[in-house]
Scaffold this active site. Structure first.
Site, PDB file in Angstrom:
ATOM      1  N   SER A  91       0.862  -1.180   0.000  1.00  0.00           N
ATOM      2  CA  SER A  91       0.000   0.000   0.000  1.00  0.00           C
ATOM      3  C   SER A  91       0.892   1.222   0.000  1.00  0.00           C
ATOM      4  O   SER A  91       1.738   1.384   0.900  1.00  0.00           O
ATOM      5  CB  SER A  91      -0.907   0.022   1.233  1.00  0.00           C
ATOM      6  OG  SER A  91      -1.514   1.299   1.382  1.00  0.00           O
ATOM      7  N   GLY A 258      -1.570   5.020  -3.528  1.00  0.00           N
ATOM      8  CA  GLY A 258      -0.282   4.772  -4.174  1.00  0.00           C
ATOM      9  C   GLY A 258      -0.259   3.555  -5.062  1.00  0.00           C
ATOM     10  O   GLY A 258       0.308   3.579  -6.171  1.00  0.00           O
TER      11      GLY A 258
END
Length: 347
Positions: A91, A258
């Site tokens: 993540s 992201g």
């Protein structure tokens, strides 16, 4: 106070998305790699995730990251990501939070004006470039593991909606990526609940109808997340676009995501919309921004892949000790369908 277990937690957010960091209380976690440690936590110690993320101590509108000693000699520290319903391999927003907490609390020495370090995620090693001043992390740029496209323009039958066309790409999670306007969305804040309802339907259908098996680690999860996108536009020769990522069990990622940015870069490159080195700014539903680029090209198994880098800034919000009284009737927490889109004492 008579807690039977206590966790030391540093509160943090990146672009509005909460990614708290557990810096103490977990103890040793077996495993020769961070991915093995992730599997152990998922299969043997899921009580930690439930206690910290489910009500009454937690919330679905957050993630937590467990900081652990690394297993690789090049890494300064390791971490395992826990979300409301899964343990992602990677993540981006959570990585930025972890790096910020490690540096600003002194768990990893900060060097100004730039700290270069490597962290070990369940997806592999992540190199970071952290700009720092006066003890504050001003920016974290991480180089992600390679991102690639599983499917382009794949038709999926979605209950109550009909046939939709979407892309599936890996950016650390497997995303079902779909044009928002085609479903009547503008990607504005007051659409958040409707985006969640539709996004969960799309994710479920895509996971059932499309294969997404990672060629290097088939234990990585298949499609677990939906990304709605707006068209690309240019601002001063920089590519910019808005997105909204729906995280299970059905809530909007507050930051630009992201891994979602990485997956979108892979799709953009596959469609000849971006070249290596060209800047891409990804916006969230609340207008926070990540900057990104394609560092290089590579291959993952039989797939053409990109190596993305993504940058953002995080802020520490609080420090707390979270515990559980041995007589507490909700040691594993609970969920209600008013927010979690399902109900039950445990999951």
């Amino acid at each position: 106070m008579r807690f039977s277990k206590v966790f030391n937690v540093v509160g943090c957010h990146v672009g509005g998305e909460v990614g708290n960091v557990v810096v103490g209380g977990v103890g040793d976690v077996p495993g020769d790699t961070m991915f093995q440690k992730r599997l152990y936590l998922e299969n043997k110690r899921d009580d930690i995730r439930q206690l910290l993320l489910k009500e009454p101590r937690g919330s679905m509108i957050r993630s937590v990251n467990v900081v652990l000693p690394p297993t690789h000699p090049d890494a300064a520290m390791g971490y395992v990501i826990m979300e409301s319903e899964e343990y992602p391999a990677m993540s981006g927003g959570n990585t930025i939070c972890v790096a910020t907490v490690l540096l600003e609390t002194g768990m990893v020495p900060m060097q100004e004006p730039v700290t270069e370090l490597t962290l070990e995620s369940p997806a592999g090693l992540i190199k970071l470039h952290c700009e720092c001043r006066d003890g504050k992390v001003l920016s974290v740029r991480f180089v992600n593991q390679p991102a690639f496209v599983y499917h382009l323009d794949a038709p999926v039958e979605v209950e109550g909606i009909g046939t939709v066309t979407l892309d599936v790409a890996w950016g650390g999670m497997a995303f079902a990526i779909i044009d928002a306007a085609g479903l009547g969305f503008e990607l504005v804040p007051d659409e958040a609940r409707d985006l969640c309802v539709v996004g969960e339907k799309i994710k479920t259908a895509a996971a059932e109808q499309l294969k997404a098996i990672h060629p290097e680690n088939p234990q990585f999860a298949g499609i677990t997340i939906t990304e709605f996108t707006n068209p690309l536009r240019r601002e001063n020769d920089t590519l910019v676009a808005k997105n909204a990522v729906v995280v299970s069990p059905g809530r909007i990622d507050r930051c630009p995501c992201g891994t979602g940015t990485s997956a979108r870069l892979a799709v953009m490159h596959a469609r000849n919309q971006i070249k290596p080195g060209e800047k891409f700014i990804h916006e969230s539903l609340i207008d926070s921004r990540f900057e990104s680029t394609i560092e290089s090209l590579t291959r993952v198994g039989d797939y053409d892949a990109v190596v993305p880098s993504v940058s953002g800034q995080a802020w520490i919000t609080d420090m707390s000790q979270v515990g559980i009284d041995p007589t507490d009737p909700f040691p594993l927490g609970y969920t209600l369908s008013d927010s979690w889109m399902r109900s039950g004492a445990t999951s």
